[in-house]
Write an enzyme that holds these catalytic residues in place. Structure first.
Site: not given
Ligand code: GDP
Ligand code: IMO
Ligand code: MG
Length: 440
Positions: A13, A16, A40-41, A228
């Site tokens: 988080d 990215k 989750g980007h 990650q």
């Protein structure tokens, strides 16, 4: 031609999504390389938000090839939903998506077992705090050589035999974990749903490894997008509080079948502070009101699960470990704006364990739990100017903070992000131009 890997330098988080979206301007091909829908980007473009879980964060640049590497674990239903969402926004309309046929498939029983283990861990006080997306069980099946791959979705008989064989082995485990054993009809419905999803995804699957190799051979700019962060790496992270894949830069080579000699640059991403979701050591964690303040200021709630993220000060020993593990040549600093309103900002420069000063985390997680962070403090710098495009636009204390991180991590910043939107960025050098690095 340049091949660049973007990798999270902390516990995920880091931002990215935003950075990959920006770098994709210069890329022809963007390759997600690790994990699955545990990621989750977030991208914010002209105020509009998009969260990608499987699809590469280069998706908002029409015509760029978006690849999911063979090292990923893919939930076909989630991918179809994401694809539909993207297409509704007018994205991926030109058939840009290519999913590796060798990627492994996440099926409902992987998620079932992930959830049962987490529930059991919660009662025993040793839950990992996974995203419950079935990541661990899918990688276990892969390592056990009984996994289902994307290519298996097209052969109905093979798919059925594989799923049934897996379920034969898993039923005792489900019973052991206190779960309800699915009946034959339910298992058959999983097989049918996976087959139907496979049919829908067929136009988007292929030989991802050769596709990426060809792009490199043709001299195109290829961008690898990590998921990650380095401290969640299966081999080198804070085991067992890690994910089940190789999250470091080497994971890009492994997932896409690209040799390490092909890589020109590795860019790490770090927040100006630190967060972690789920359990595991976090020496600089802020508890109580201080942690809550940072969480609210940074909007630190999971992009995938909505869970509140644990928040703390920037941890340079952990960052140095990320730099070493991934061979980062430059860093992108995100969320500098979030610290703006704090009266004082701290950075952990080293740990003290049993009277010894350490500049990287100790190997044993119990020792990390005992580590006492040594902090350097900075007076707060107040709000950043509305338009912050150059490093000289930063208030002097913020500049000193940035320079301290560079000096103490041994790596220069290529980008500083001062807000979620594309525009809120100080660009320092272009990672696709390695010769122009470190000129500041
Ligand atoms: P990722 O998993 O590394 O892509 O990061 P996430 O998307 O899970 O979390 C990062 C969050 O920070 C997202 O909500 C981004 O929109 C947001 N973000 C990224 N860069 C910045 C920044 O510089 N400032 C602020 N305030 N938010 C940012
Ligand atoms: P992005 O790509 C933050 C964490 C989970 C848990 C551990 C194992 O958005 O940075 P898993 O479901 O992978 O078995 O969970 O890893 N985790 C993440 N934390 N960002 C992520 O992805 C994460 N993906 C997994 O919270 O602690
Ligand atoms: Mg995320």
């Amino acid at each position: 031609m340049s091949v660049v890997i973007v990798v999270g330098a902390q516990w995920g988080d880091e931002g990215k999504g935003k950075v990959v979206d920006l770098f994709t301007e210069r890329a022809d091909t963007v390759v997600r390389y690790g994990g699955g829908a545990n990621a989750g980007h977030t991208l914010v473009i002209d105020g509009k938000k998009l969260v990608t879980h499987l699809v590469p964060s280069g998706v908002c640049h029409p015509g760029k090839s978006c690849v999911l590497g063979d090292g990923m674990v893919i939930d076909p239903q989630t991918l179809l939903e994401e694809l539909a969402d993207c297409q509704a926004r007018g994205l991926l309309a030109r058939g840009e998506l290519l999913v590796g046929l060798g990627a492994h498939v996440i099926l409902p029983y992987h998620k079932l077992i992930d959830g049962l283990r987490e529930d059991r861990g919660a009662t025993k006080g040793n839950a990992i705090g996974t995203t419950r997306r079935g990541i661990g069980p899918a990688y276990e099946a892969k390592a056990g050589r009984r996994g289902v791959r994307m290519r298996d979705l097209y052969k109905r008989d093979r798919l059925r035999d594989l799923v049934r064989a897996n379920m034969d082995e898993l039923v005792p485990l489900i019973v052991h974990l206190g779960g309800t054993v699915p009946g034959t009809a339910e298992i058959d419905s999983w097989i049918e749903a996976a087959y139907v999803a496979g049919q829908k995804l067929a136009p988007h699957t292929g030989d991802a490894g050769r596709h990426v190799a060809r792009a490199i051979a043709e001299g195109r700019h290829v961008l690898f997008e990590g998921a990650q962060g380095c401290l969640l790496d299966l081999d080198h992270g804070t085991y067992p509080y890690v994910t089940s894949s190789s999250t470091i830069a080497a994971g890009a080579c492994q997932s896409a079948g690209v040799g390490p000699t092909q890589i020109d640059a590795v860019v790490g991403i770090t927040k100006a502070y630190a967060t972690r979701v789920g359990a595991g050591p976090f020496p600089t964690e802020l508890h109580g009101e201080a942690g809550d303040k940072l969480r609210v200021a940074g909007g630190e709630f999971g992009s995938t699960t909505g869970r509140p993220r644990r928040c703390g000060w920037l941890d340079l020993p952990a960052l140095r470990m990320g730099v070493r593990l991934s061979g980062m040549q430059s860093l992108a600093l995100t969320k500098l704006d979030v610290l703006a309103d704090l009266p004082e900002v701290a950075v952990c420069t080293a740990y003290e364990v049993d009277g010894r000063e350490l500049d990287e985390p100790p190997i044993d997680p119990d020792d990390i739990e005992r580590a006492k962070p040594i902090f350097t403090k900075f007076p707060g710098w107040g709000p950043l100017p509305t338009v912050t495009r150059e490093i000289s636009d930063l208030p002097p204390t913020a500049k000193a903070f940035v320079e301290t991180i560079e000096r103490m991590s041994g790596v220069q910043f290529c980008l500083i992000s001062v807000g979620p939107d594309r525009m809120q960025t100080i660009r320092l050098h272009d990672p696709f131009e390695p010769s122009r690095q470190a000129t500041r």
